[in-house]
Design a protein around this motif. Structure first.
Motif, PDB file in Angstrom:
ATOM      1  N   TYR A  39       6.356  -8.517   1.146  1.00  0.00           N
ATOM      2  CA  TYR A  39       5.305  -9.381   0.334  1.00  0.00           C
ATOM      3  C   TYR A  39       5.104 -10.302   0.928  1.00  0.00           C
ATOM      4  CZ  TYR A  39       2.855 -11.723  -2.718  1.00  0.00           C
ATOM      5  OH  TYR A  39       1.530 -13.144  -3.743  1.00  0.00           O
ATOM      6  N   SER A  40       5.752 -11.148   1.664  1.00  0.00           N
ATOM      7  CA  SER A  40       5.723 -12.112   2.329  1.00  0.00           C
ATOM      8  C   SER A  40       5.081 -12.004   3.784  1.00  0.00           C
ATOM      9  CB  SER A  40       7.069 -13.122   2.695  1.00  0.00           C
ATOM     10  OG  SER A  40       7.350 -13.588   1.810  1.00  0.00           O
TER      11      SER A  40
ATOM     12  N   ILE B 150       6.268  -1.658 -14.968  1.00  0.00           N
ATOM     13  CA  ILE B 150       5.864  -3.712 -13.890  1.00  0.00           C
ATOM     14  C   ILE B 150       4.570  -3.325 -12.947  1.00  0.00           C
ATOM     15  CG2 ILE B 150       7.157  -4.421 -12.354  1.00  0.00           C
ATOM     16  CD1 ILE B 150       9.684  -3.186 -12.643  1.00  0.00           C
ATOM     17  N   PRO B 151       3.372  -4.036 -13.235  1.00  0.00           N
ATOM     18  CA  PRO B 151       2.492  -3.675 -12.813  1.00  0.00           C
ATOM     19  C   PRO B 151       2.422  -4.855 -10.786  1.00  0.00           C
ATOM     20  CG  PRO B 151       2.158  -6.078 -14.043  1.00  0.00           C
ATOM     21  CD  PRO B 151       3.987  -5.209 -14.393  1.00  0.00           C
ATOM     22  N   CYS B 152       1.949  -3.659  -9.722  1.00  0.00           N
ATOM     23  CA  CYS B 152       1.695  -4.469  -8.700  1.00  0.00           C
ATOM     24  C   CYS B 152       0.516  -5.195  -8.414  1.00  0.00           C
ATOM     25  CB  CYS B 152       1.736  -3.263  -8.110  1.00  0.00           C
ATOM     26  SG  CYS B 152       1.056  -3.762  -6.006  1.00  0.00           S
ATOM     27  N   ASN B 153       1.401  -6.689  -8.373  1.00  0.00           N
ATOM     28  CA  ASN B 153       0.542  -7.604  -8.014  1.00  0.00           C
ATOM     29  C   ASN B 153      -0.091  -7.801  -6.441  1.00  0.00           C
ATOM     30  OD1 ASN B 153       0.448  -9.077 -10.650  1.00  0.00           O
ATOM     31  ND2 ASN B 153       2.240  -9.918 -10.100  1.00  0.00           N
ATOM     32  N   LEU B 154       0.626  -6.552  -5.743  1.00  0.00           N
ATOM     33  CA  LEU B 154      -0.194  -6.883  -3.942  1.00  0.00           C
ATOM     34  C   LEU B 154      -1.339  -5.579  -4.131  1.00  0.00           C
ATOM     35  CD1 LEU B 154       0.443  -8.278  -1.544  1.00  0.00           C
ATOM     36  CD2 LEU B 154       2.156  -5.927  -1.424  1.00  0.00           C
ATOM     37  N   CYS B 155      -0.882  -4.584  -3.747  1.00  0.00           N
ATOM     38  CA  CYS B 155      -2.098  -3.916  -3.094  1.00  0.00           C
ATOM     39  C   CYS B 155      -2.656  -3.291  -4.906  1.00  0.00           C
ATOM     40  CB  CYS B 155      -1.689  -2.424  -3.386  1.00  0.00           C
ATOM     41  SG  CYS B 155      -0.630  -1.601  -4.194  1.00  0.00           S
TER      42      CYS B 155
ATOM     43  N   SER C 122       2.217  -0.008   3.103  1.00  0.00           N
ATOM     44  CA  SER C 122       2.758   1.336   2.977  1.00  0.00           C
ATOM     45  C   SER C 122       3.913   1.690   4.273  1.00  0.00           C
ATOM     46  CB  SER C 122       2.021   2.227   2.838  1.00  0.00           C
ATOM     47  OG  SER C 122       2.862   3.524   2.941  1.00  0.00           O
ATOM     48  N   ARG C 123       3.960   0.941   5.278  1.00  0.00           N
ATOM     49  CA  ARG C 123       4.331   2.119   6.264  1.00  0.00           C
ATOM     50  C   ARG C 123       5.447   1.066   6.563  1.00  0.00           C
ATOM     51  NH1 ARG C 123      -0.456   0.265   9.036  1.00  0.00           N
ATOM     52  NH2 ARG C 123      -0.206  -1.320   9.552  1.00  0.00           N
ATOM     53  N   LEU C 124       5.500  -0.697   6.314  1.00  0.00           N
ATOM     54  CA  LEU C 124       6.732  -1.417   5.622  1.00  0.00           C
ATOM     55  C   LEU C 124       8.477  -0.677   4.485  1.00  0.00           C
ATOM     56  CD1 LEU C 124       6.297  -4.760   5.461  1.00  0.00           C
ATOM     57  CD2 LEU C 124       7.205  -4.040   7.739  1.00  0.00           C
ATOM     58  N   ARG C 125       7.346  -0.428   3.106  1.00  0.00           N
ATOM     59  CA  ARG C 125       8.126   0.509   2.269  1.00  0.00           C
ATOM     60  C   ARG C 125       8.875   1.482   3.470  1.00  0.00           C
ATOM     61  NH1 ARG C 125       3.482   0.159  -1.401  1.00  0.00           N
ATOM     62  NH2 ARG C 125       3.315   2.688  -1.144  1.00  0.00           N
ATOM     63  N   ARG C 126       8.062   2.447   3.496  1.00  0.00           N
ATOM     64  CA  ARG C 126       8.639   4.167   4.323  1.00  0.00           C
ATOM     65  C   ARG C 126       9.846   3.871   4.872  1.00  0.00           C
ATOM     66  NH1 ARG C 126       3.653   5.567   5.870  1.00  0.00           N
ATOM     67  NH2 ARG C 126       4.118   4.752   8.306  1.00  0.00           N
TER      68      ARG C 126
END
Length: 312
Positions: free
Chosen positions: A114-115, A214-219, A132-136
Motif C-alpha cells: 500500500y505504501s 472486506i472492501p478494498c480501499n486502494l483500487c 497488480s504487479r506487486l501482488r503477482r
C-alpha cells in the motif's frame, strides 16, 4: 443463510429462499466443475493455492472449491492465502478467524505494498497496474514456499469480458483473461475456476452465505476507472439484451483466425484459389443469419428456476 435449518420449521418464504439458494449453489458448482474439466485446471495430487482477497469473488471461489474437494473423484489439497497489503483500517482479524472456523489450511502474508503504491503513483492516477504487479510477484514467491502446483484467482465471466474490451479499446489487442495460463516467469500455472460464473450469481451467493466482505480501499475506491466504465457497459447490455453477454463469452471459445487480420495466425499472403472447398472459406456474398439477442435461450442447460434466481 443457515442451510442446516429444519425444513419443516421454515415458512413458505423461507422454503422458497432455501430452494433458490440450493439451485444457485448447484449451478455455481456445475459451472466451476465444467471450467475445471474443460481446461484441466486441477489434476490428481495438485496443491491449489486459493488467493483470498476478502471480496465476494474469492470467498465464493474458496467455498465452491472446498465443496468440490469433498465430492470430486480426484484428490487435491487447498491452501488459502491472503495478502495483507497494510491498507489503513484493514481488519486483519477477519480472514484468519473465518479461515480457522472452516478448518482450512491458510497463510496470511503481510507486505506493505500500500505504501509503495501510494508513494510511486501520483494522486488521481490509476493504482491497479503497479498494485497488480506487486501482488503477482509476492504470490508467485509464496506459491513456491507452499509447494503449490496451481494458483487459483477469483476472476469471473464479466472480468474476462471486461479485459477483452479494455485491450480492444485501449491496447489495440484482441486479448482477454484466459481461464488457465502459465505465469510470465514460466514456473506456475494460474487458473480461474469462476470463468463460467456470472457476477450477479456470485453476488447473490455471497449475500446468502453472509461472507465477511472486506472492501478494498486502494483500487476499489477509485472513481471512473476504465474497467468500471466497461463493466457498466456490459451490465447495461445484459439488462437490455438478454443473451448478449453469453454470446460474447461464447465468441471467445469460437475464434476463426481466417476471418480476422492477424498474419501470424493465418497465412493470408500464401492464400491461393486451389479449387478445394473449405468450411472456413469466404462467404462475403452470402447473407448471414443472426439470432436476436432477446430470443436466445441463453443457458439451455440451466433449469428455469436457477435462471430466475439469478435474474435482476
Amino acid at each position: 443463510m443457515n442451510t442446516t435449518t429444519d425444513h419443516a420449521a421454515l415458512s413458505d418464504a423461507d422454503k422458497k429462499a432455501q430452494f433458490n439458494f440450493n439451485k444457485l449453489t448447484k449451478w455455481l458448482r456445475h459451472a466451476v466443475g465444467d471450467a475445471i474439466n474443460d481446461f484441466n485446471m486441477i489434476e490428481p495430487g495438485d496443491r491449489v493455492m486459493v488467493c483470498l482477497s476478502g471480496g465476494k469473488d474469492s470467498y465464493t471461489m474458496l467455498d465452491i472449491l472446498l465443496g468440490l474437494q469433498r465430492s470430486a473423484p480426484i484428490d487435491f489439497s487447498i491452501v488459502a492465502v491472503n495478502l495483507d497489503q497494510k491498507q489503513p483500517g484493514f481488519p486483519g482479524h477477519v480472514l484468519p478467524e473465518y479461515l480457522a472456523s472452516l478448518g482450512v489450511e491458510y497463510r496470511i502474508v503481510e507486505e506493505d505494498t500500500y505504501s509503495i503504491v501510494k508513494r510511486v503513483v501520483p494522486d488521481g492516477k490509476t493504482t491497479c497496474g503497479l498494485c497488480s504487479r506487486l501482488r503477482r510477484g509476492i504470490l508467485y514467491r509464496v506459491a513456491d514456499e507452499l509447494g503449490a502446483t496451481k494458483i487459483a484467482l477469483g476472476h469471473h465471466r464479466e472480468d474476462i469480458l471486461e479485459t477483452l474490451f479494455l485491450n480492444m479499446f485501449h491496447g489495440g489487442k484482441l486479448k482477454a483473461m484466459p481461464p488457465k495460463l502459465v505465469s510470465d516467469d514460466g514456473r506456475h500455472v494460474v487458473i480461474r475456476p469462476l470463468a463460467y460464473c456470472r457476477e450477479k450469481d456470485i453476488v447473490r451467493y455471497a449475500e446468502a452465505r453472509q461472507f465477511p466482505i472486506i472492501p478494498c480501499n486502494l483500487c476499489g475506491s477509485q472513481p471512473n476507472l476504465q474497467r468500471q466504465v466497461i463493466g457498466d457497459m456490459i451490465a447495461d447490455w445484459d439488462k437490455r439484451f438478454p443473451g448478449r453477454v453469453e454470446n460474447m463469452f461464447r465468441a471467445l471459445q469460437n475464434v476463426v483466425p481466417t476471418h480476422l487480420a492477424d498474419t501470424s495466425l493465418y497465412d493470408f499472403a500464401g492464400a491461393r484459389a486451389d479449387g478445394v472447398a473449405r468450411e472456413d472459406g469466404d462467404k462475403a456474398f452470402d447473407s448471414e443469419t443472426f439470432s436476436e439477442p432477446n430470443r436466445i435461450n441463453i443457458l439451455a442447460n440451466r433449469p428455469d428456476d436457477v435462471a430466475g434466481c439469478g435474474a435482476d
